[in-house]
Design a protein around this motif. Sequence first.
Motif, PDB file in Angstrom:
ATOM      1  N   TRP A  14       4.876  72.981  87.889  1.00  0.00           N
ATOM      2  CA  TRP A  14       3.480  73.424  87.736  1.00  0.00           C
ATOM      3  C   TRP A  14       2.510  72.312  88.136  1.00  0.00           C
ATOM      4  CZ3 TRP A  14       1.236  77.892  87.506  1.00  0.00           C
ATOM      5  CH2 TRP A  14       1.952  79.001  87.074  1.00  0.00           C
ATOM      6  N   ALA A  15       2.769  71.093  87.740  1.00  0.00           N
ATOM      7  CA  ALA A  15       1.901  69.957  88.093  1.00  0.00           C
ATOM      8  C   ALA A  15       1.896  69.741  89.604  1.00  0.00           C
ATOM      9  CB  ALA A  15       2.356  68.701  87.362  1.00  0.00           C
ATOM     10  N   LEU A  18      -0.142  72.599  91.196  1.00  0.00           N
ATOM     11  CA  LEU A  18      -1.560  72.395  90.938  1.00  0.00           C
ATOM     12  C   LEU A  18      -2.107  71.267  91.816  1.00  0.00           C
ATOM     13  CD1 LEU A  18      -3.980  73.277  89.253  1.00  0.00           C
ATOM     14  CD2 LEU A  18      -3.300  71.590  87.538  1.00  0.00           C
ATOM     15  N   THR A  19      -1.356  70.190  91.944  1.00  0.00           N
ATOM     16  CA  THR A  19      -1.761  69.084  92.811  1.00  0.00           C
ATOM     17  C   THR A  19      -1.855  69.538  94.263  1.00  0.00           C
ATOM     18  OG1 THR A  19      -0.677  67.533  91.319  1.00  0.00           O
ATOM     19  CG2 THR A  19      -1.188  66.737  93.538  1.00  0.00           C
ATOM     20  N   LEU A  21      -2.476  72.588  95.348  1.00  0.00           N
ATOM     21  CA  LEU A  21      -3.655  73.449  95.481  1.00  0.00           C
ATOM     22  C   LEU A  21      -4.943  72.634  95.515  1.00  0.00           C
ATOM     23  CD1 LEU A  21      -2.778  76.495  93.191  1.00  0.00           C
ATOM     24  CD2 LEU A  21      -3.084  76.479  95.668  1.00  0.00           C
ATOM     25  N   ILE A  22      -5.025  71.603  94.687  1.00  0.00           N
ATOM     26  CA  ILE A  22      -6.218  70.754  94.694  1.00  0.00           C
ATOM     27  C   ILE A  22      -6.356  70.029  96.026  1.00  0.00           C
ATOM     28  CG2 ILE A  22      -7.219  68.671  93.655  1.00  0.00           C
ATOM     29  CD1 ILE A  22      -6.131  69.686  90.956  1.00  0.00           C
TER      30      ILE A  22
END
Length: 149
Positions: A14-15, A18-19, A21-22
Amino acid sequence: MGGRFLIVAIRIIWASALTALILLFLAAISLILYHIVIVSKACRRALSSNINRSDECFKAGNGLSLDDLEKLPSFEFSTPDDERVSAMDCAVCLESFELGDLCRLLPVCRHSFHAYCVDCWLVRNPVCPICRSSPGHRRGGDEVVISYD
């Protein structure tokens, strides 16, 4: 113990997602900003192609007067196939002609430039930037009648 390992692995995935996507979002924002800078630069260049007689380059020089510059024919660049264009780039600023640019054609040698660029050049140097011929006289000294046709 296997359950804890699975929870840690899911959190890492998940991290990472998310990274990613950012980073993708930041890359898209930077490309949009880069596009805005390029477009604004082109707009500024198009606006500066209009002759501003209060500009520094028109204040002093050994070349043509402002009245002589007004007699030289000018045209709006419309297509690359335009017979008035001697090359696809302005020899003064080294930028390509863009649709809508105000261009100037020197009547003797038939070289074309951005109007602003060649006007600044001709105020300081009374010769064509490419071939060094006088923009208002033939090589033999005969006066050229400048027509707007």
